[in-house]
Motif scaffolding. Structure first.
Motif, PDB file in Angstrom:
ATOM      1  N   ILE B   2       1.149  -1.467  -0.237  1.00  0.00           N
ATOM      2  CA  ILE B   2       0.257   0.160   0.230  1.00  0.00           C
ATOM      3  C   ILE B   2       1.290   1.059   0.365  1.00  0.00           C
ATOM      4  CG2 ILE B   2      -0.122   0.228   2.372  1.00  0.00           C
ATOM      5  CD1 ILE B   2      -2.727   0.540   2.091  1.00  0.00           C
ATOM      6  N   TYR B   7       1.037   6.298  -4.087  1.00  0.00           N
ATOM      7  CA  TYR B   7      -0.838   6.565  -3.752  1.00  0.00           C
ATOM      8  C   TYR B   7      -1.277   6.897  -2.878  1.00  0.00           C
ATOM      9  CZ  TYR B   7      -5.777   5.497  -5.073  1.00  0.00           C
ATOM     10  OH  TYR B   7      -6.481   5.182  -5.517  1.00  0.00           O
ATOM     11  N   ARG B   8      -2.514   7.757  -2.231  1.00  0.00           N
ATOM     12  CA  ARG B   8      -2.967   7.587  -1.369  1.00  0.00           C
ATOM     13  C   ARG B   8      -3.951   7.391  -0.764  1.00  0.00           C
ATOM     14  NH1 ARG B   8      -2.156  13.165   1.899  1.00  0.00           N
ATOM     15  NH2 ARG B   8      -2.161  11.524   3.303  1.00  0.00           N
ATOM     16  N   PHE B   9      -4.208   5.907  -0.005  1.00  0.00           N
ATOM     17  CA  PHE B   9      -5.378   5.892   0.558  1.00  0.00           C
ATOM     18  C   PHE B   9      -6.098   6.118   1.766  1.00  0.00           C
ATOM     19  CE2 PHE B   9      -2.898   2.301  -1.482  1.00  0.00           C
ATOM     20  CZ  PHE B   9      -3.345   1.382  -2.323  1.00  0.00           C
ATOM     21  N   LEU B  10      -5.572   6.569   2.191  1.00  0.00           N
ATOM     22  CA  LEU B  10      -6.960   7.455   3.160  1.00  0.00           C
ATOM     23  C   LEU B  10      -6.572   9.291   2.989  1.00  0.00           C
ATOM     24  CD1 LEU B  10      -5.221   6.034   6.826  1.00  0.00           C
ATOM     25  CD2 LEU B  10      -7.434   5.271   5.749  1.00  0.00           C
ATOM     26  N   PRO B  11      -8.262   9.681   3.613  1.00  0.00           N
ATOM     27  CA  PRO B  11      -7.995  10.618   3.029  1.00  0.00           C
ATOM     28  C   PRO B  11      -7.258  12.130   3.876  1.00  0.00           C
ATOM     29  CG  PRO B  11      -9.784   9.788   4.196  1.00  0.00           C
ATOM     30  CD  PRO B  11      -9.262   8.711   4.146  1.00  0.00           C
ATOM     31  N   LEU B 201      -9.336  -1.691   4.584  1.00  0.00           N
ATOM     32  CA  LEU B 201      -7.727  -2.042   4.275  1.00  0.00           C
ATOM     33  C   LEU B 201      -7.583  -2.840   4.537  1.00  0.00           C
ATOM     34  CD1 LEU B 201      -6.307   0.937   4.394  1.00  0.00           C
ATOM     35  CD2 LEU B 201      -7.565   0.275   2.320  1.00  0.00           C
TER      36      LEU B 201
END
Lengths: 243, 293
Positions: B2, B7-11, B201
């Motif tokens: 991840i 790239y970001r998965f959390l706001p 996630l």
């Protein structure tokens, strides 16, 4: 061939309440197709949470892909979870990501190359009829569109085990048939499927599927029609035991 | 894994974005002032110690003016002959009385009031003179002479400066601990806010370290931003105080100006705060995620 899933005398309780699952024992072999049915509150979602490793049982043994997940270290669980696709009843899409990013999420987590991930995700979104909604946020999609998006996200990694909770509950019959076709294709490629549903017509469309029925936390089998698809090994239902 | 490829998965952590950098800036400002103050105090006391250890004062306390003058001359002669003494200067009676004026008031001193003769003695930095031996030799030629090598005052000054430096160190530690506490609280709030996303996630196979990296990146940025703002404010404050100290033209405050070590410490502080913030966030996330299945 070893079982994909094996439950032995599994019990589950929340806190100090009564058990919601009692002495559940069954095993699923690779490439088999199963429906999970039962009345509301029978324990379907609880059983599914055990299957997709969202919780551990209160007692009993659970083996997934040959690994004892009850005693397994937390750090070892992510590798197993990457082999499991999940369609949640409430979709659980990430609101801050676009439809395309939501679908790409499992492969990105698995570290797949970005270019391949994007192409695959776009093809899959087109297949579920969301080609023109790729950049839309989940909140702007209808219930049916969100459901298709959730299914696309669950299947994109071509998982070894797919667990789906009411995956066709919010789509029209035509789209339901299309999604079922997607599941069957996945099953042909070797994925073991467990689909929780109340939809009798959906079950009737897959004659070879094994039907697992939960009643007040206890698991029974209902029918095994096609012998060429390996059935789940489950306890017989009370009705079948009657003379 | 991840987060690869940026790239970001959390706001973005909106709960931390507004307030946290300000709190970090305030804590860093206090820590920066304490660090600079402690280092400047160390430099200043070292400078004062060096200056005063090279300077002795001899007082000839004798009521009889004739004997006082005779003993003062003998003391001056003896001190001048001592190897290592670079200068000996006896203050005139008028100069000595002028020194007392601030305490006794101008024109209030009677000419009959005996005032000790003060002799200012400068000692070479390399000289290893023993004040005790000089005292003995002075006793022989000027029994009323008293030699003050400022040792007692220097010891008291050293103890006071040590206490101030300890206080500065305590302020730095408390500021950094408070920063860690606020960052930990903010991180936990962020985890609560993103709980649903983190669960998803996790269920997709994301590892704790990957989720932790998402927070680390955010909090490193918050820490750097707050740290830079805090140090900038501290630099402005120190520069202003330094300018005021120089305007005083005081020998005592002359040493109380920031040296290279102070500026170096202030340059490193934002990075240290950023790393501390990131490490606290990482620790908090990993401890919290351990409660997840």
């Amino acid at each position: 061939m070893s079982n994909v899933v094996r439950f032995e005398n599994v019990g589950l309780r929340y806190g100090t309440s009564a058990e919601v699952l009692r002495d559940v024992s069954f095993s699923l072999e690779p490439g088999t197709f199963h429906f999970l049915t039962g009345a509301s509150g029978a324990g379907k979602t609880s059983l599914l949470t055990l299957l997709y490793l969202a919780r551990r049982p209160s007692r009993g043994l659970i083996s997934i892909f040959g690994h004892d997940v009850v005693t397994m270290k937390r750090s070892a669980l992510p590798a197993l979870r990457r082999r499991i696709g999940v369609v949640f009843q409430d979709f659980r899409l990430l609101a801050h990501l676009s439809a395309l990013d939501n679908v790409m999420l499992p492969l990105r987590i698995a570290g797949a190359p970005e270019a391949a991930v994007r192409q695959h995700a776009e093809e899959l979104l087109a297949w579920v009829g969301l080609a023109d909604r790729m950049n839309a946020r989940p909140a702007t999609l209808s219930g049916g569109e969100q459901q298709r998006l959730a299914i696309a996200r669950a299947v994109i990694g071509r998982p070894d085990l797919l667990v789906a909770d009411e995956p066709t509950g919010n789509v029209d019959p035509e789209m339901a048939a299309r999604l079922l076709h997607l599941f069957l294709e996945l099953n042909k490629l070797g994925t073991t499927l467990v689909i929780a549903t109340h939809d009798r017509s959906l079950i009737d469309q897959v004659p070879g599927a094994q039907v697992l029925r939960l009643e007040r936390g206890e698991l029974f089998t209902q029918r095994q029609i096609r012998p060429d698809i390996r059935p789940a090994v489950v306890r017989p239902s009370p009705q079948e035991n009657r003379p | 894994m991840i987060g690869r490829g940026g790239y970001r998965f959390l706001p973005d952590g909106r709960e931390a974005r507004g307030v946290l950098p300000w709190v970090i800036a305030i804590m860093t400002f206090l820590a920066a002032l304490a660090v600079a103050g402690g280092l400047m105090l160390y430099d200043a006391t070292s400078q004062w110690r060096t200056t005063l250890s090279r300077s002795w004062t001899v007082q000839v306390v004798e009521a009889d003016p004739a004997r006082r003058e005779a003993q003062a001359r003998a003391a001056v002669k003896l001190l001048t002959e001592i190897d290592g003494v670079t200068s000996v200067r006896a203050l005139s009676d008028a100069d000595a009385r002028a020194l007392l004026e601030p305490w006794l008031g101008a024109g209030s001193m009677s000419s009959d009031l005996p005032v000790p003769v003060l002799i200012d003695v400068a000692v070479a930095p390399s000289a290893s003179l023993s004040p005790a031996r000089v005292r003995l030799r002075l006793q022989a030629v000027a029994p009323s002479a008293r030699l003050d090598d400022h040792d007692r005052w220097l010891r008291q000054l050293g103890a006071f400066a040590g206490a101030l430096q300890l206080t500065a160190f305590a302020i730095v530690v408390v500021s950094l601990l408070a920063t860690m506490g606020v960052v930990g609280f903010s991180t936990r709030a962020g985890l609560m806010g993103h709980r649903a996303t983190i669960e998803i996630l996790h269920l997709m196979g994301a590892e704790d370290s990957a989720i932790g990296r998402e927070f680390q990146r955010q909090y490193l940025f918050h820490g750097l931003k707050g740290g830079l703002a805090g140090v900038a404010a501290a630099v402005a404050t120190i520069a202003g105080l330094g300018w005021m100290a120089q305007r005083l033209s005081s020998g005592l405050l002359g040493g109380f100006t920031p040296g290279p070590l102070v500026w170096l410490s202030l340059a490193v502080l934002p990075l240290a705060v950023a790393v501390l913030t990131m490490a606290t966030a990482r620790l908090t996330v990993h401890r919290a995620l351990a409660d997840y299945v």
